[in-house]
Design a protein around this motif. Structure first.
Motif, short mmCIF file in Angstrom:
data_model
loop_
_atom_site.label_atom_id
_atom_site.label_comp_id
_atom_site.label_asym_id
_atom_site.label_seq_id
_atom_site.Cartn_x
_atom_site.Cartn_y
_atom_site.Cartn_z
N HIS A 197 5.67 -11.57 9.99
CA HIS A 197 5.07 -10.95 8.82
C HIS A 197 3.63 -11.45 8.67
CE1 HIS A 197 9.38 -10.52 7.89
NE2 HIS A 197 9.01 -9.45 7.21
N MET A 198 2.78 -10.60 8.14
CA MET A 198 1.42 -10.99 7.78
C MET A 198 1.44 -11.51 6.35
SD MET A 198 -0.10 -10.18 10.55
CE MET A 198 -1.76 -10.50 9.98
N ARG A 199 0.76 -12.66 6.13
CA ARG A 199 0.73 -13.29 4.81
C ARG A 199 -0.67 -13.79 4.51
NH1 ARG A 199 6.41 -16.76 5.44
NH2 ARG A 199 7.82 -14.97 5.33
N LEU A 200 -0.86 -14.32 3.32
CA LEU A 200 -2.16 -14.84 2.89
C LEU A 200 -2.14 -16.36 2.91
CD1 LEU A 200 -2.90 -12.49 -0.16
CD2 LEU A 200 -3.68 -12.24 2.19
N TYR A 201 -3.19 -16.95 3.53
CA TYR A 201 -3.27 -18.40 3.65
C TYR A 201 -4.69 -18.88 3.38
CZ TYR A 201 1.25 -18.00 6.04
OH TYR A 201 2.55 -17.72 6.36
N ALA A 202 -4.78 -20.10 2.89
CA ALA A 202 -6.09 -20.73 2.67
C ALA A 202 -6.00 -22.20 3.05
CB ALA A 202 -6.50 -20.59 1.20
N SER A 203 -7.14 -22.82 3.30
CA SER A 203 -7.17 -24.24 3.65
C SER A 203 -7.16 -25.08 2.38
CB SER A 203 -8.45 -24.54 4.44
OG SER A 203 -9.59 -24.38 3.60
N PRO A 204 -6.72 -26.34 2.48
CA PRO A 204 -6.77 -27.24 1.32
C PRO A 204 -8.19 -27.38 0.77
CG PRO A 204 -5.38 -28.17 3.03
CD PRO A 204 -6.05 -26.98 3.64
N GLY A 205 -9.18 -27.39 1.66
CA GLY A 205 -10.57 -27.53 1.20
C GLY A 205 -11.02 -26.35 0.37
N GLU A 220 -9.20 -26.45 -3.00
CA GLU A 220 -9.76 -27.49 -3.87
C GLU A 220 -11.08 -27.05 -4.49
OE1 GLU A 220 -11.23 -32.17 -3.59
OE2 GLU A 220 -10.17 -31.23 -1.90
N ARG A 221 -11.85 -26.27 -3.74
CA ARG A 221 -13.17 -25.85 -4.22
C ARG A 221 -13.11 -24.69 -5.21
NH1 ARG A 221 -15.39 -24.52 0.38
NH2 ARG A 221 -15.74 -22.28 0.09
N VAL A 222 -12.24 -23.69 -4.94
CA VAL A 222 -12.26 -22.47 -5.76
C VAL A 222 -10.92 -22.17 -6.42
CG1 VAL A 222 -14.09 -21.48 -4.35
CG2 VAL A 222 -11.72 -20.94 -3.82
N GLY A 223 -9.89 -22.95 -6.13
CA GLY A 223 -8.59 -22.69 -6.71
C GLY A 223 -7.85 -21.58 -5.97
N VAL A 224 -6.73 -21.14 -6.55
CA VAL A 224 -5.93 -20.08 -5.92
C VAL A 224 -5.76 -18.94 -6.92
CG1 VAL A 224 -4.67 -21.63 -4.38
CG2 VAL A 224 -3.78 -21.18 -6.65
N PRO A 225 -5.67 -17.71 -6.42
CA PRO A 225 -5.42 -16.59 -7.33
C PRO A 225 -4.00 -16.64 -7.86
CG PRO A 225 -5.38 -15.86 -5.05
CD PRO A 225 -5.83 -17.29 -5.03
N GLU A 226 -3.83 -16.30 -9.13
CA GLU A 226 -2.50 -16.28 -9.73
C GLU A 226 -1.79 -14.96 -9.50
OE1 GLU A 226 -2.75 -17.40 -13.80
OE2 GLU A 226 -3.56 -19.40 -13.38
N PRO A 271 2.60 -15.83 -2.69
CA PRO A 271 3.80 -15.71 -1.84
C PRO A 271 4.49 -14.36 -1.90
CG PRO A 271 3.80 -17.79 -3.02
CD PRO A 271 2.68 -16.99 -3.60
N GLU A 272 4.26 -13.61 -2.96
CA GLU A 272 4.90 -12.29 -3.06
C GLU A 272 4.22 -11.23 -2.19
OE1 GLU A 272 1.66 -12.29 -6.22
OE2 GLU A 272 3.04 -13.73 -5.31
N VAL A 273 3.06 -11.57 -1.64
CA VAL A 273 2.30 -10.61 -0.83
C VAL A 273 2.59 -10.85 0.65
CG1 VAL A 273 0.01 -9.80 -0.17
CG2 VAL A 273 0.48 -10.42 -2.55
N GLU A 274 3.12 -9.87 1.33
CA GLU A 274 3.29 -9.95 2.77
C GLU A 274 3.49 -8.54 3.32
OE1 GLU A 274 6.67 -12.35 3.77
OE2 GLU A 274 8.10 -10.77 3.36
N SER A 275 3.27 -8.41 4.62
CA SER A 275 3.43 -7.12 5.27
C SER A 275 4.91 -6.81 5.48
CB SER A 275 2.73 -7.13 6.63
OG SER A 275 3.46 -7.93 7.55
N THR A 276 5.18 -5.59 5.87
CA THR A 276 6.51 -5.27 6.34
C THR A 276 6.73 -5.95 7.70
OG1 THR A 276 5.67 -3.23 7.35
CG2 THR A 276 6.61 -3.07 5.13
N GLU A 277 7.94 -5.91 8.19
CA GLU A 277 8.31 -6.60 9.43
C GLU A 277 7.55 -6.04 10.63
OE1 GLU A 277 12.58 -7.94 10.39
OE2 GLU A 277 12.32 -6.05 11.48
N ILE A 278 7.04 -6.94 11.46
CA ILE A 278 6.33 -6.56 12.68
C ILE A 278 7.14 -7.06 13.88
CG2 ILE A 278 4.23 -6.83 14.05
CD1 ILE A 278 2.76 -7.38 11.39
#
Length: 302
Positions: free
Chosen positions: A161-169, A172-178, A254-261
């Motif tokens: 599945h395709m998902r959304l990821y970010a680095s700790p850096g 830490e700098r801009v936060g995460v979207p809710e 975590p609720e955002v992801e692609s359909t099965e690939i």
């Protein structure tokens, strides 16, 4: 028709030069030229246009080159099958897959494969373009969708599945979207929806772009997307199998992801009995199972 002349014609057509073909064939330019003239006379047709920069096939030459190219592929296949002994695995195996999968998942595991089969040479071709297996541009392929080419044996390896990821850096700098609507305040890193990729990945990216994201970085393969994410540039759209190797990355929304690939291994029907193919296929399947067990043991499998 003289097979030797056809062999020389094919080399000249592929090289576009009498001199270069002669180097490949270990013949003088004059000897190559004589053979081409003799072939043209026997066919009653001109096969090449001559000009200062080299040789260009005529329409009749194109027809003959198509035929000799097909012959060459068939001969390569026959030679490969002959080289496969009943007891040993050796020779050359041409493997094609995507840049991301080949660089980050497959290549690091080949150490173990070479330990098992030290006499097998792998030509690893990493590109997003789908190579033509029936025409023997490669022996075996691993692709993020079911191959559509005819006369192929297909083996489904896994699903991603395709998902959304970010680095700790970056977090830490801009936060995460809710919520997904907040993505307009962040930089999104992805492939372009027009790039060669799995349809499910393109659909997810297109859906995300609908949220009016002004800052984007587009890369033409997932390895580049991953590198940008690791260097704190933004939130990346990535397949989970890549991120498994980088557990420090943080999953966003975590609720955002692609359909099965589906991920498929495929090879030409004519190589069904190849021990090189069987060895590689079994190795990849074993590594996938071992990877799943590792993720389960560490609590990362989902």
């Amino acid at each position: 028709m003289d097979w030797d002349k056809l062999r020389i014609f094919h080399a000249v057509a592929a090289a576009g030069s009498l001199t270069h073909a002669g180097d490949v064939l270990h013949l003088s330019q004059s000897a190559v030229s004589r053979q081409i003239r003799a072939l043209e006379e026997s066919l009653g047709a001109t096969l090449f246009h001559r000009h200062a920069r080299g040789l260009i096939l005529t329409e009749q030459g194109e027809l003959l080159f198509d035929a000799t190219a097909a012959m060459a592929k068939r001969l390569d296949t026959a030679a490969a099958r002959i080289r496969d002994s009943e007891e040993e695995v050796f020779g050359e195996l041409r493997v094609t897959t995507t840049v991301g999968f080949g660089t980050l998942w497959l290549a690091p595991r080949l150490t173990k494969f070479y330990e098992q089969y030290p006499d097998l040479n792998i030509d690893l071709m990493l590109e997003e373009r789908v190579l033509d297996l029936p025409m023997r541009e490669a022996d075996v392929a691993i692709r993020m969708k079911e191959p559509s080419q005819a006369d192929l044996i297909r083996k489904r390896l896994m699903s991603v599945h395709m998902r959304l990821y970010a680095s700790p850096g970056y977090v830490e700098r801009v936060g995460v979207p809710e919520k997904v609507e907040d993505l307009g305040n962040y930089r999104l890193i992805s492939q372009n929806v027009t790039a060669t990729q799995a349809g499910a990945g393109a659909q997810l990216i297109q859906n995300l772009w609908a949220y009016d994201i002004p800052s984007r970085l587009m890369v033409n393969n997932y390895f580049g997307v991953l590198q940008a994410v690791l260097n704190d540039l933004g939130i990346g759209v990535l397949p989970k199998y890549l991120v498994d190797e980088f557990p420090q990355l943080i999953r966003v929304l975590p609720e955002v992801e692609s359909t099965e690939i589906p991920v498929f291994l495929a090879y030409p029907e004519e190589l069904r009995q190849s021990r090189r193919i069987a060895a590689f296929r079994d190795f990849v399947q074993d590594e996938i199972m071992a990877h799943r067990r590792k993720l389960r043991d560490t609590g990362l499998y989902d």
